[in-house]
Design an enzyme around this catalytic site. Structure first.
Site, PDB file in Angstrom:
ATOM      1  CB  VAL A 109       4.692 102.823 -31.794  1.00 36.22           C
ATOM      2  CG1 VAL A 109       4.872 101.250 -32.188  1.00 36.22           C
ATOM      3  CG2 VAL A 109       6.080 103.237 -30.926  1.00 36.22           C
ATOM      4  CB  SER A 147      -0.648 104.745 -30.012  1.00 38.31           C
ATOM      5  OG  SER A 147      -1.646 105.889 -29.881  1.00 38.31           O
ATOM      6  CG  ASP A 148      -0.780 105.887 -36.821  1.00 37.71           C
ATOM      7  OD1 ASP A 148      -1.356 106.958 -36.548  1.00 37.71           O
ATOM      8  OD2 ASP A 148      -0.341 105.502 -37.577  1.00 37.71           O
ATOM      9  CB  SER A 149      -5.343 107.110 -34.891  1.00 34.75           C
ATOM     10  OG  SER A 149      -6.792 106.960 -34.749  1.00 34.75           O
TER      11      SER A 149
END
Length: 221
Positions: A109, A147-149
């Protein structure tokens, strides 16, 4: 790709990119996208998901709900997908639907706000509407939401590591990628569980999904 990754010891690849490049000026995604045609992107994404799974490498489609229309770059600050809900559902979601139908075990996401869709003022990576209501509810995804970073500007400029981590899990996320301060994020989650603002049941749901994926990858005895 899946074969050589598996041969050298990797079990997850953050690919394929499921973004539909509807904004030709988008340099954040650019050539990582399969193109501007949602049907083409969906078919390519499905093919890569199926092929990766056959090799024993687990694929992860990204960046839900779609980073192809954004003008900004979430590495450096907040980004927005301004399209209407009906347009996002018809275009951006097509590759994600195809990936889910092909058994993709991970969805990443992104830190993308959808003012004309969720309208909650939150990036999708912190949004209960987008993660629990839409990705799990409407699209029926039962795998791992990663999650993305969280070291990217879209998060660090607006949230502390602890606050962002707690919000992510409260919203329905399962695996938090690269918090800016791991110790602070960990302590924030632990404190939230002790305070009852993040339930053990919510955490256990994520643990079960992760163990299920590990079992598919052959990592459990």
């Amino acid at each position: 790709i899946g074969t050589y990754l598996h041969d050298i010891g990797f079990n997850v690849d953050f690919a394929p990119d499921a973004d539909v490049l509807t904004n030709p000026s988008n340099t954040a995604i650019g050539a990582r996208s399969f193109g501007a045609d949602p049907s083409l992107v969906a078919s390519m994404v499905a093919a890569e998901v199926e092929a990766m799974r056959e090799t024993g490498t687990l694929p992860c489609v990204k960046h839900f709900p779609g980073h192809g229309d954004t003008a900004g770059d979430s590495h450096t600050g907040a980004v927005y997908a301004e399209r209407l809900r009906v347009d996002i559902e018809a275009c951006e979601f097509a590759p994600f639907r195809a990936a889910i139908e092909s058994g993709c075990p991970f969805v990443m996401v992104g830190h993308i706000e959808t003012p004309n869709f969720a309208g909650d003022g939150l990036p999708a990576s912190l949004s209960p509407v987008m993660m629990t209501g839409v990705l799990r509810g409407d699209l029926g995804f039962e795998g791992i939401v990663i999650s993305d970073s969280f070291a990217m500007g879209a998060i660090t400029q607006n949230y502390s590591p602890a606050d962002a981590a707690v919000r992510f899990f409260q919203a329905g996320g399962d695996m938090l990628l690269m918090p800016a301060d791991l110790r602070a994020a960990y302590q924030g989650v632990l404190d939230a569980v002790h305070a009852g603002t993040l339930t053990e049941e919510r955490v256990d749901e994520s643990v079960l999904r992760i163990l299920t994926a590990k079992d598919e990858a052959g990592l459990l005895a």
